[in-house]
Design a protein around this motif. Sequence first.
Motif, PDB file in Angstrom:
ATOM      1  N   ALA A 196       0.410  -1.371   0.301  1.00 51.08           N
ATOM      2  CA  ALA A 196      -0.032   0.043   0.183  1.00 51.08           C
ATOM      3  C   ALA A 196       0.783   1.717   0.560  1.00 51.08           C
ATOM      4  O   ALA A 196       0.351   2.020  -0.432  1.00 51.08           O
ATOM      5  CB  ALA A 196      -0.958   0.040   1.329  1.00 51.08           C
ATOM      6  N   ILE A 197       1.969   1.349   0.367  1.00 53.43           N
ATOM      7  CA  ILE A 197       3.112   2.599   0.140  1.00 53.43           C
ATOM      8  C   ILE A 197       4.106   2.327  -0.693  1.00 53.43           C
ATOM      9  O   ILE A 197       5.132   2.907  -0.796  1.00 53.43           O
ATOM     10  CB  ILE A 197       3.791   2.238   1.786  1.00 53.43           C
ATOM     11  CG1 ILE A 197       4.328   1.633   2.113  1.00 53.43           C
ATOM     12  CG2 ILE A 197       2.246   2.816   2.955  1.00 53.43           C
ATOM     13  CD1 ILE A 197       5.383   1.891   3.156  1.00 53.43           C
ATOM     14  N   LEU A 217       4.730   3.690   6.252  1.00 56.01           N
ATOM     15  CA  LEU A 217       4.042   2.911   7.461  1.00 56.01           C
ATOM     16  C   LEU A 217       3.243   4.103   8.158  1.00 56.01           C
ATOM     17  O   LEU A 217       2.001   4.124   8.737  1.00 56.01           O
ATOM     18  CB  LEU A 217       4.658   1.374   7.973  1.00 56.01           C
ATOM     19  CG  LEU A 217       4.930   0.621   6.571  1.00 56.01           C
ATOM     20  CD1 LEU A 217       5.284  -0.574   7.674  1.00 56.01           C
ATOM     21  CD2 LEU A 217       3.780   0.154   6.333  1.00 56.01           C
ATOM     22  N   PHE A 218       3.888   4.914   9.187  1.00 53.69           N
ATOM     23  CA  PHE A 218       3.869   5.285   9.618  1.00 53.69           C
ATOM     24  C   PHE A 218       2.475   6.532   9.632  1.00 53.69           C
ATOM     25  O   PHE A 218       1.225   6.120  10.197  1.00 53.69           O
ATOM     26  CB  PHE A 218       4.955   6.538  10.409  1.00 53.69           C
ATOM     27  CG  PHE A 218       5.203   5.741  11.598  1.00 53.69           C
ATOM     28  CD1 PHE A 218       4.540   4.194  13.188  1.00 53.69           C
ATOM     29  CD2 PHE A 218       6.392   5.335  12.254  1.00 53.69           C
ATOM     30  CE1 PHE A 218       5.442   3.927  13.474  1.00 53.69           C
ATOM     31  CE2 PHE A 218       7.794   4.471  12.845  1.00 53.69           C
ATOM     32  CZ  PHE A 218       7.106   3.797  12.988  1.00 53.69           C
ATOM     33  N   ASN A 219       2.922   6.479   8.527  1.00 51.98           N
ATOM     34  CA  ASN A 219       2.058   7.846   7.540  1.00 51.98           C
ATOM     35  C   ASN A 219       0.537   7.414   6.995  1.00 51.98           C
ATOM     36  O   ASN A 219      -0.494   8.143   7.269  1.00 51.98           O
ATOM     37  CB  ASN A 219       3.360   8.247   6.540  1.00 51.98           C
ATOM     38  CG  ASN A 219       4.284   9.633   6.978  1.00 51.98           C
ATOM     39  OD1 ASN A 219       4.300   9.288   8.438  1.00 51.98           O
ATOM     40  ND2 ASN A 219       5.196   9.962   6.211  1.00 51.98           N
ATOM     41  N   TYR A 220       0.703   6.111   6.909  1.00 50.46           N
ATOM     42  CA  TYR A 220      -0.500   5.532   6.359  1.00 50.46           C
ATOM     43  C   TYR A 220      -1.232   4.697   7.725  1.00 50.46           C
ATOM     44  O   TYR A 220      -1.862   4.652   7.023  1.00 50.46           O
ATOM     45  CB  TYR A 220      -0.013   4.022   5.625  1.00 50.46           C
ATOM     46  CG  TYR A 220      -0.549   3.160   4.835  1.00 50.46           C
ATOM     47  CD1 TYR A 220      -1.382   4.364   3.771  1.00 50.46           C
ATOM     48  CD2 TYR A 220      -1.008   2.024   5.509  1.00 50.46           C
ATOM     49  CE1 TYR A 220      -2.845   3.291   3.533  1.00 50.46           C
ATOM     50  CE2 TYR A 220      -2.093   1.281   4.650  1.00 50.46           C
ATOM     51  CZ  TYR A 220      -2.556   1.817   3.266  1.00 50.46           C
ATOM     52  OH  TYR A 220      -3.566   0.487   3.699  1.00 50.46           O
ATOM     53  N   GLU A 261       6.368  16.076   4.726  1.00 46.57           N
ATOM     54  CA  GLU A 261       5.233  16.048   3.496  1.00 46.57           C
ATOM     55  C   GLU A 261       4.032  15.265   3.539  1.00 46.57           C
ATOM     56  O   GLU A 261       3.551  14.710   3.044  1.00 46.57           O
ATOM     57  CB  GLU A 261       5.834  15.909   1.825  1.00 46.57           C
ATOM     58  CG  GLU A 261       7.124  16.692   1.345  1.00 46.57           C
ATOM     59  CD  GLU A 261       7.192  16.913   0.289  1.00 46.57           C
ATOM     60  OE1 GLU A 261       6.039  16.254  -1.053  1.00 46.57           O
ATOM     61  OE2 GLU A 261       7.793  17.830  -0.367  1.00 46.57           O
ATOM     62  N   ASN A 262       4.571  14.160   5.229  1.00 46.42           N
ATOM     63  CA  ASN A 262       3.677  13.349   4.888  1.00 46.42           C
ATOM     64  C   ASN A 262       3.391  12.234   4.472  1.00 46.42           C
ATOM     65  O   ASN A 262       2.356  11.539   4.360  1.00 46.42           O
ATOM     66  CB  ASN A 262       2.039  13.969   5.643  1.00 46.42           C
ATOM     67  CG  ASN A 262       2.099  12.884   6.759  1.00 46.42           C
ATOM     68  OD1 ASN A 262       2.332  11.247   7.752  1.00 46.42           O
ATOM     69  ND2 ASN A 262       0.107  12.790   6.844  1.00 46.42           N
ATOM     70  N   LEU A 263       4.767  11.954   3.478  1.00 47.40           N
ATOM     71  CA  LEU A 263       4.344  10.587   2.558  1.00 47.40           C
ATOM     72  C   LEU A 263       4.014   9.781   3.261  1.00 47.40           C
ATOM     73  O   LEU A 263       4.972   9.059   4.104  1.00 47.40           O
ATOM     74  CB  LEU A 263       4.987  11.151   1.303  1.00 47.40           C
ATOM     75  CG  LEU A 263       5.902  11.844   1.180  1.00 47.40           C
ATOM     76  CD1 LEU A 263       6.884  12.244   0.292  1.00 47.40           C
ATOM     77  CD2 LEU A 263       5.080  12.533   0.037  1.00 47.40           C
ATOM     78  N   LYS A 264       2.968   9.136   1.926  1.00 46.81           N
ATOM     79  CA  LYS A 264       2.378   7.072   2.584  1.00 46.81           C
ATOM     80  C   LYS A 264       3.270   6.474   1.216  1.00 46.81           C
ATOM     81  O   LYS A 264       4.023   5.319   1.428  1.00 46.81           O
ATOM     82  CB  LYS A 264       1.492   7.539   2.433  1.00 46.81           C
ATOM     83  CG  LYS A 264       0.745   7.836   3.257  1.00 46.81           C
ATOM     84  CD  LYS A 264      -0.450   8.315   3.525  1.00 46.81           C
ATOM     85  CE  LYS A 264      -1.963   8.875   4.486  1.00 46.81           C
ATOM     86  NZ  LYS A 264      -1.225  11.321   4.431  1.00 46.81           N
TER      87      LYS A 264
END
Length: 273
Positions: A196-197, A217-220, A261-264
């Motif tokens: 998913a990431i 993963l944390f951002n997700y 940017e809180n990227l997932k």
Amino acid sequence: MQHPDISIIISTYNSEAWLEKVMWSYEAQTFKNFEMVIADDGSKQPTLDLIEKMKSLVSYPIIHVWHEDNGFQKSQILNKAILACNSAYILMSDGDCMAREDFLQVHINERETGYFLSGGYFMLPMPISEVITKEDIISQQCFQLDWLKSKGLKSSFKNNKLTAKGFKSQLLNTVTPTNASWNGHNASGWKSDILAINGFDERMQYGGQDRELGERLFNYGIKSKQIRYSAICLHLDHPRGYKTKASIDKNLAIRATTKKENLKWTDFGIKKA
């Protein structure tokens, strides 16, 4: 074979003496329903020969994922290995980390939807790394503190990693100041979350590509659990010729962007933009 409950990705590059010890450590696991996927970053013939030999000596299935040697491309080969896994749950470790016999059982027991597991390792000095034999691994004596001390291991608080059991290991997991990050030598999570990431960022070379995966993963929305005092592996010593300041700096910049940017998702992962 029935569907494996867990796929173990072992990364390696031209270090067949260590890889062989690691493969024997998985033969000694109490939990048996697993497969090993070897993420091989371009090793030469001796490693290929070892893997062929071990396929007939161990009881678990081995999938060998290899690509041409093109410098340090661990992120690329790990992404290929992720796709080759037949289980919904993936554990990642390295070809220099020997797993204690309860290693897989701990990961299986602790796995939970919405989480990944973060373990550590116990560093062995080179003289001890070299003397460990297949017999020492199968008998598990190389994981015993008394045996290691007889081979020259010094006393240290870190030795608690080897002796902590039950409540003590849970307490140490709780109080350790170490972040429960994704550690490439001892971490596990759900394949669906990793896909998913988009897996590892293939721009990243040596230094922190595992942490960056965990940060996405944390951002997700995935949380992490600390198991460094219960999922035990021994790290065999080796030189690190591929560690350069340039690759570390580049990776720190990528991680800073992921955070800011809180990227997932990475566009440089399994699926290419």
